[in-house]
Design a protein around this motif. Structure first.
Motif, PDB file in Angstrom:
ATOM      1  N   LEU A  63     -11.194  -7.249   0.650  1.00 52.43           N
ATOM      2  CA  LEU A  63     -12.295  -6.341   0.369  1.00 52.43           C
ATOM      3  C   LEU A  63     -11.712  -5.164  -0.407  1.00 52.43           C
ATOM      4  CD1 LEU A  63     -14.127  -6.099   3.809  1.00 52.43           C
ATOM      5  CD2 LEU A  63     -14.908  -7.278   1.773  1.00 52.43           C
ATOM      6  N   ILE A  64     -12.348  -4.825  -1.509  1.00 50.26           N
ATOM      7  CA  ILE A  64     -11.880  -3.716  -2.328  1.00 50.26           C
ATOM      8  C   ILE A  64     -13.029  -2.717  -2.466  1.00 50.26           C
ATOM      9  CG2 ILE A  64     -10.919  -3.038  -4.563  1.00 50.26           C
ATOM     10  CD1 ILE A  64     -10.107  -6.063  -4.859  1.00 50.26           C
ATOM     11  N   ALA A  65     -12.759  -1.471  -2.102  1.00 50.39           N
ATOM     12  CA  ALA A  65     -13.774  -0.430  -2.205  1.00 50.39           C
ATOM     13  C   ALA A  65     -14.182  -0.239  -3.656  1.00 50.39           C
ATOM     14  CB  ALA A  65     -13.258   0.872  -1.616  1.00 50.39           C
ATOM     15  N   SER A  66     -15.443   0.077  -3.850  1.00 44.37           N
ATOM     16  CA  SER A  66     -15.997   0.202  -5.201  1.00 44.37           C
ATOM     17  C   SER A  66     -15.494   1.420  -5.953  1.00 44.37           C
ATOM     18  CB  SER A  66     -17.517   0.216  -5.135  1.00 44.37           C
ATOM     19  OG  SER A  66     -17.947   1.305  -4.340  1.00 44.37           O
ATOM     20  N   GLY A  67     -15.037   2.434  -5.252  1.00 41.14           N
ATOM     21  CA  GLY A  67     -14.591   3.652  -5.926  1.00 41.14           C
ATOM     22  C   GLY A  67     -13.227   4.107  -5.435  1.00 41.14           C
ATOM     23  N   ARG A  68     -12.621   4.980  -6.206  1.00 42.33           N
ATOM     24  CA  ARG A  68     -11.321   5.540  -5.846  1.00 42.33           C
ATOM     25  C   ARG A  68     -11.445   6.445  -4.625  1.00 42.33           C
ATOM     26  NH1 ARG A  68      -7.880   4.553  -9.895  1.00 42.33           N
ATOM     27  NH2 ARG A  68      -8.548   4.495 -12.043  1.00 42.33           N
ATOM     28  N   LEU A  69     -10.356   6.519  -3.885  1.00 40.88           N
ATOM     29  CA  LEU A  69     -10.277   7.481  -2.778  1.00 40.88           C
ATOM     30  C   LEU A  69      -9.843   8.819  -3.370  1.00 40.88           C
ATOM     31  CD1 LEU A  69      -8.492   5.349  -0.052  1.00 40.88           C
ATOM     32  CD2 LEU A  69     -10.908   5.863  -0.249  1.00 40.88           C
ATOM     33  N   GLU A  70     -10.699   9.805  -3.243  1.00 41.39           N
ATOM     34  CA  GLU A  70     -10.398  11.124  -3.835  1.00 41.39           C
ATOM     35  C   GLU A  70     -10.449  12.189  -2.788  1.00 41.39           C
ATOM     36  OE1 GLU A  70     -12.877  11.739  -7.234  1.00 41.39           O
ATOM     37  OE2 GLU A  70     -12.545   9.720  -7.916  1.00 41.39           O
ATOM     38  N   ASP A 121      -4.592   3.536  -0.774  1.00 45.60           N
ATOM     39  CA  ASP A 121      -3.772   4.179  -1.790  1.00 45.60           C
ATOM     40  C   ASP A 121      -4.735   4.774  -2.798  1.00 45.60           C
ATOM     41  OD1 ASP A 121      -1.692   5.036  -3.365  1.00 45.60           O
ATOM     42  OD2 ASP A 121      -0.946   3.056  -3.865  1.00 45.60           O
ATOM     43  N   GLU A 122      -4.811   4.205  -3.965  1.00 42.66           N
ATOM     44  CA  GLU A 122      -5.792   4.664  -4.947  1.00 42.66           C
ATOM     45  C   GLU A 122      -7.189   4.184  -4.556  1.00 42.66           C
ATOM     46  OE1 GLU A 122      -6.502   4.400  -9.762  1.00 42.66           O
ATOM     47  OE2 GLU A 122      -4.601   3.743  -8.915  1.00 42.66           O
ATOM     48  N   PHE A 123      -7.265   2.957  -4.048  1.00 46.39           N
ATOM     49  CA  PHE A 123      -8.499   2.359  -3.550  1.00 46.39           C
ATOM     50  C   PHE A 123      -8.283   1.950  -2.104  1.00 46.39           C
ATOM     51  CE2 PHE A 123      -8.773   1.697  -8.090  1.00 46.39           C
ATOM     52  CZ  PHE A 123     -10.114   1.926  -8.382  1.00 46.39           C
ATOM     53  N   LEU A 124      -9.371   1.820  -1.360  1.00 48.69           N
ATOM     54  CA  LEU A 124      -9.311   1.257  -0.025  1.00 48.69           C
ATOM     55  C   LEU A 124      -9.396  -0.255  -0.161  1.00 48.69           C
ATOM     56  CD1 LEU A 124      -9.337   1.658   3.071  1.00 48.69           C
ATOM     57  CD2 LEU A 124     -11.850   1.694   2.919  1.00 48.69           C
ATOM     58  N   PHE A 167     -18.312  -2.524  -1.364  1.00 49.17           N
ATOM     59  CA  PHE A 167     -17.133  -3.386  -1.404  1.00 49.17           C
ATOM     60  C   PHE A 167     -17.344  -4.573  -2.325  1.00 49.17           C
ATOM     61  CE2 PHE A 167     -16.413  -1.349   2.707  1.00 49.17           C
ATOM     62  CZ  PHE A 167     -15.073  -1.017   2.592  1.00 49.17           C
ATOM     63  N   GLN A 168     -16.267  -4.976  -2.935  1.00 53.75           N
ATOM     64  CA  GLN A 168     -16.218  -6.195  -3.724  1.00 53.75           C
ATOM     65  C   GLN A 168     -15.375  -7.183  -2.922  1.00 53.75           C
ATOM     66  OE1 GLN A 168     -14.096  -5.498  -7.349  1.00 53.75           O
ATOM     67  NE2 GLN A 168     -13.981  -7.641  -7.872  1.00 53.75           N
TER      68      GLN A 168
END
Length: 177
Positions: free
Chosen positions: A170-177, A127-130, A154-155
């Motif tokens: 796992l949360i991606a460090s940056g937004r998906l743009e 969505d906003e983040f992976l 990833f965090q």
């Protein structure tokens, strides 16, 4: 088996075997006069194909290949993949995600007991983040899976750890743009 090397012939053989088994199950339900069960199976198989295309469409090609060949490499572990994919452009996370999933499974796989069902659920959310939710169930003891580094992209958020369950996000460090 070497968990890194799979030949194209092995992939095709495995795919054809699964396809033939699925067709036999469909035929059996039709022959037994169970059209609703046959329709449900067609829906299940169609959903699996759609997930494959959806994962590719967000740019996770190598991760998708790893997921699709999982059953060949790790036959003591059942994989359930779910997707909630709204945003594309996740390709910069592809190598790191595939690498993390591979190291995670290799760290815990030797501790599995073949006589009990082991289930790995991977839910990919874009969505906003992976985000990737990993939920693994089985009867095995804790080991050094947490020592695996997630890298810069990833965090890791630990949701649950017991002798029978691990849930992480796992949360991606940056937004998906």
């Amino acid at each position: 088996m070497d968990h890194n090397e799979i030949t194209l012939n092995e992939v095709l053989r495995h795919t054809m075997h699964d396809f033939l088994n699925n067709m036999h199950i469909l035929q059996m339900n039709i022959d037994m006069g169970k059209p609703e069960e046959a329709r449900a199976l067609i829906q299940k198989y169609s959903q699996k194909c759609n997930q494959f295309f959806d994962i590719n469409n967000i740019g996770l090609y190598k991760t998708n290949e790893w997921l699709q060949t999982f059953g060949i490499k790790y036959n003591q572990l059942t994989l359930d993949v779910q997707t909630s994919l709204l945003n594309r452009k996740a390709e910069k996370y592809d190598d790191a995600l595939k690498d993390y999933l591979n190291r995670f499974v290799q760290a815990i796989y030797p501790h599995f007991r073949g006589y009990q069902e082991q289930l790995l659920k991977v839910h990919i959310i874009s969505d906003e983040f992976l985000e990737i939710l990993i939920d693994i169930r089985g009867d095995w003891s804790n080991n050094k899976w947490q020592d695996e580094l997630t890298g810069e992209l990833f965090q890791l958020q630990i949701l649950e750890t017991t002798d029978n369950s691990i849930k992480v996000k796992l949360i991606a460090s940056g937004r998906l743009e």
